[in-house]
Design a protein around this motif. Structure first.
Motif, PDB file in Angstrom:
ATOM      1  N   ASN A 129      -1.946   9.890  -4.740  1.00 44.28           N
ATOM      2  CA  ASN A 129      -0.766  10.002  -3.878  1.00 44.28           C
ATOM      3  C   ASN A 129       0.447  10.171  -4.797  1.00 44.28           C
ATOM      4  O   ASN A 129       1.029   9.185  -5.244  1.00 44.28           O
ATOM      5  CB  ASN A 129      -0.580   8.754  -3.022  1.00 44.28           C
ATOM      6  CG  ASN A 129      -1.748   8.501  -2.093  1.00 44.28           C
ATOM      7  OD1 ASN A 129      -2.846   8.211  -2.547  1.00 44.28           O
ATOM      8  ND2 ASN A 129      -1.507   8.592  -0.805  1.00 44.28           N
ATOM      9  N   GLY A 180      -2.263  11.956   0.791  1.00 41.23           N
ATOM     10  CA  GLY A 180      -3.499  11.253   0.463  1.00 41.23           C
ATOM     11  C   GLY A 180      -4.576  11.547   1.493  1.00 41.23           C
ATOM     12  O   GLY A 180      -5.729  11.851   1.157  1.00 41.23           O
ATOM     13  N   SER A 181      -4.188  11.460   2.759  1.00 38.50           N
ATOM     14  CA  SER A 181      -5.177  11.663   3.829  1.00 38.50           C
ATOM     15  C   SER A 181      -5.764  13.076   3.769  1.00 38.50           C
ATOM     16  O   SER A 181      -6.962  13.265   4.001  1.00 38.50           O
ATOM     17  CB  SER A 181      -4.541  11.405   5.188  1.00 38.50           C
ATOM     18  OG  SER A 181      -3.252  11.970   5.230  1.00 38.50           O
ATOM     19  N   HIS A 218       3.362  10.928  -4.183  1.00 37.68           N
ATOM     20  CA  HIS A 218       4.584  10.342  -3.616  1.00 37.68           C
ATOM     21  C   HIS A 218       4.623   8.823  -3.756  1.00 37.68           C
ATOM     22  O   HIS A 218       5.670   8.229  -3.573  1.00 37.68           O
ATOM     23  CB  HIS A 218       4.725  10.740  -2.140  1.00 37.68           C
ATOM     24  CG  HIS A 218       3.452  10.604  -1.366  1.00 37.68           C
ATOM     25  ND1 HIS A 218       2.396  11.436  -1.555  1.00 37.68           N
ATOM     26  CD2 HIS A 218       3.061   9.737  -0.414  1.00 37.68           C
ATOM     27  CE1 HIS A 218       1.409  11.102  -0.748  1.00 37.68           C
ATOM     28  NE2 HIS A 218       1.784  10.063  -0.051  1.00 37.68           N
ATOM     29  N   LYS A 219       3.506   8.204  -4.073  1.00 35.52           N
ATOM     30  CA  LYS A 219       3.536   6.755  -4.304  1.00 35.52           C
ATOM     31  C   LYS A 219       3.611   6.500  -5.808  1.00 35.52           C
ATOM     32  O   LYS A 219       4.643   6.094  -6.327  1.00 35.52           O
ATOM     33  CB  LYS A 219       2.272   6.108  -3.741  1.00 35.52           C
ATOM     34  CG  LYS A 219       2.106   6.294  -2.258  1.00 35.52           C
ATOM     35  CD  LYS A 219       0.907   5.522  -1.760  1.00 35.52           C
ATOM     36  CE  LYS A 219       0.730   5.729  -0.275  1.00 35.52           C
ATOM     37  NZ  LYS A 219      -0.313   4.892   0.268  1.00 35.52           N
ATOM     38  N   SER A 270       0.809  -1.213   0.000  1.00 32.45           N
ATOM     39  CA  SER A 270       0.000   0.000   0.000  1.00 32.45           C
ATOM     40  C   SER A 270       0.847   1.270   0.000  1.00 32.45           C
ATOM     41  O   SER A 270       0.312   2.355  -0.174  1.00 32.45           O
ATOM     42  CB  SER A 270      -0.974   0.031   1.189  1.00 32.45           C
ATOM     43  OG  SER A 270      -2.142   0.728   0.827  1.00 32.45           O
ATOM     44  N   ASP A 327     -10.199   6.470  -3.264  1.00 33.97           N
ATOM     45  CA  ASP A 327      -8.921   6.576  -2.569  1.00 33.97           C
ATOM     46  C   ASP A 327      -7.854   6.075  -3.543  1.00 33.97           C
ATOM     47  O   ASP A 327      -7.745   4.874  -3.794  1.00 33.97           O
ATOM     48  CB  ASP A 327      -8.985   5.725  -1.289  1.00 33.97           C
ATOM     49  CG  ASP A 327      -7.654   5.617  -0.572  1.00 33.97           C
ATOM     50  OD1 ASP A 327      -6.608   5.862  -1.198  1.00 33.97           O
ATOM     51  OD2 ASP A 327      -7.664   5.271   0.613  1.00 33.97           O
TER      52      ASP A 327
END
Ligand SMILES: Cc1ncc(COP(=O)(O)O)c(C=O)c1O
Length: 487
Positions: free
Chosen positions: A262, A131-132, A264-265, A70, A238
């Motif tokens: 995200n 993300g959050s 960064h992912k 994840s 998400d």
């Protein structure tokens, strides 16, 4: 390894700063320190060796395989660092007038366009820093949308599956909504019957990760969309697992109205340890008026930060967002170009390759073709040999691998969530699989070797909760008399 304070010797210096021939200003007595600061005193090579040795005690994507499910711990191309370090990007002040920051604004605008293409939606805000925070912002958009329609009081519930990441229910609660939990069916999809029973005129929306945290693409996504849109509710995607689907399927086409990405992912950025990150959101046309300010807009060849948006929910972060992250992600996307699809295909292939090698020796809770990650269970190892998921994770460190995510998602007992990413070579995957299989053999023949792992590391098994909740970040001079200057 000694602390730098323990290596300190009174009077030792790295360099001598020339004393300027200037008058010394007088400091008011009330503001002057009683004693000089208790700084460590070392020579330059000692400092260099100290920090170099410290750096070797850390584990990162640059030192080894990091299959933290994840989290998408992929290699961060060095060219990104070169680009973000270009003086025009690096030295740009956030308060620079739009006219003097056209290059930076153009980059942000281009990034927005690529995100629109990848998500299949109509408008983007680059503001959220993670993300959050994207989740929280997306939920505020839902509130603004329903308030405008006069349904704000009526629609108070957000539906979340029991496989959801912890930030989903946290964001729902922070945004003032109530969580309605739905279960997972026998194939690892959202249980559609449970869903149908829980969606009504009080539902504001759904939050879903697809592929889910089980690494499975939800086979009933069309039906799910009909249920939510049929009830007048919105769908939030998400995007933490977007690395599985870039250029293959798009959240907008699946029916989602709001998506966070995200950066960064999926789009590479050194992360972990708290940041930095980027969590832009993309939305459908109907939600665009509520996006946070500023939005980067384009008129002809001129780019602007647009603050003139009367229905906006306001700001969620300083300036236009985490600019350094934008430069790195933009560089990453442009490097791949239309080949982004291949990135996701290889991520999925790597995960399925590993799963195929491990499925006979670990319990597979939902035995299907996986997406970019998969979840195994150490349940049988625990029942037969008393070896838990935590034990497996700790023993993996002895083989030079970062442990996978463990005990998540919560619906799988003794879960091991493995995400290899597209950047790993076959030899690395083979070596990791061999280590996982070796641990199964050891569980039978030498379980103590696993229970006492990790071996030969600077620290063994830590009280991780205590380390996180009560970290000791201050050197206790008083208790270590003689180790450092005490004045
Ligand atoms: C499925 C999922 N959703 C949301 C998040 C939150 O993202 P961030 O860490 O950027 O806040 C994560 C982070 O690991 C995640 O895995």
């Amino acid at each position: 390894m000694k602390l730098i304070y323990e290596k300190s010797r009174p009077g030792r210096r790295g360099l001598e700063i020339p004393k300027p021939d200037l008058p010394v200003p007088s400091v008011p007595a009330a503001l002057a320190r009683a004693n000089p600061p208790r700084l460590p005193e070392l020579s330059e090579p000692e400092v260099l060796r100290h920090f170099t040795e410290l750096s070797t005690r850390n584990f990162g994507v640059d030192t080894g395989f990091y299959p933290l499910g994840s989290c998408t711990m992929k290699y961060n191309p060095r060219v990104n660092e070169r680009l973000v370090g270009l003086p025009g990007f690096r030295d740009l002040h956030p308060l620079t007038e739009d006219d003097a920051a056209q290059g930076a604004l153009e980059l942000e605008w281009e990034l927005q366009q690529i995100l629109l293409e990848v998500t299949g939606l109509d408008a983007v805000s680059l503001q959220p820093a993670a993300g959050s925070q994207g989740e929280f912002t997306g939920l505020l958009l839902m509130r603004a949308y329903f308030d405008d329609r006069g349904e704000g009081e009526q629609r108070r519930k957000i539906v979340i599956p029991d496989t959801a990441h912890g930030t989903n229910p946290a964001s729902v609660t922070m945004a003032g909504y109530e969580v309605t939990k739905v279960s997972t069916d026998a194939r690892g999809n959202v249980d559609v019957d449970d869903l149908r029973a829980n969606v009504d005129e009080h539902t504001a929306g759904l939050m879903l990760t697809n592929p889910s945290t089980l690494g499975l693409f939800d086979e009933n996504i069309d039906e799910i969309r009909e249920i939510f849109h049929g009830a007048g509710a919105l769908m939030y995607y998400d995007g933490a697992n977007l690395n599985a689907v870039c250029g293959i399927s798009r959240p907008g086409d699946m029916g989602f109205d709001i998506v966070h990405i995200n950066l960064h992912k999926t789009f590479s950025q050194p992360h972990g340890g708290g940041g930095p990150g980027g969590g832009p959101i993309a939305v459908r046309q109907t939600l665009e008026p509520y996006l946070p300010v500023p939005v980067v807009s384009r008129e002809g060849d001129v780019f602007r930060l647009d603050y003139d948006r009367p229905q906006s929910i306001g700001k969620v972060r300083g300036f236009s967002g985490p600019f350094g992250v934008f430069v790195r992600s933009y560089a990453f996307m442009r490097t791949w170009g239309p080949g982004l699809r291949e990135m996701s295909e290889v991520a999925v292939l790597n995960a399925n390759y590993l799963l195929a090698m491990l499925r006979d020796d670990y319990t597979v809770p939902f035995d299907r073709t996986c997406m970019h990650e998969f979840v195994l269970s150490a349940r049988t190892l625990k029942q037969e040999h008393g070896i838990s998921a935590l034990d497996v994770a700790k023993r993996l460190m002895d083989f030079g691998f970062h442990p996978p995510t463990i005990y998540f998602p919560l619906v799988v007992p003794e879960a091991l969530m493995i995400e290899p990413t597209e950047t790993e070579a076959k030899e690395t995957l083979d070596a990791f699989a061999e280590a996982m299989l070796q641990i199964v053999r050891e569980a039978r023949d030498d379980p103590e070797a696993i229970r006492s792992a990790p071996h030969g590391r600077p620290v063994g098994r830590l009280d991780e909760v205590r380390a996180a909740k009560t970290p000791v970040v201050r050197y206790a001079f008083e208790q270590r008399v003689g180790a450092a200057p005490t004045t």
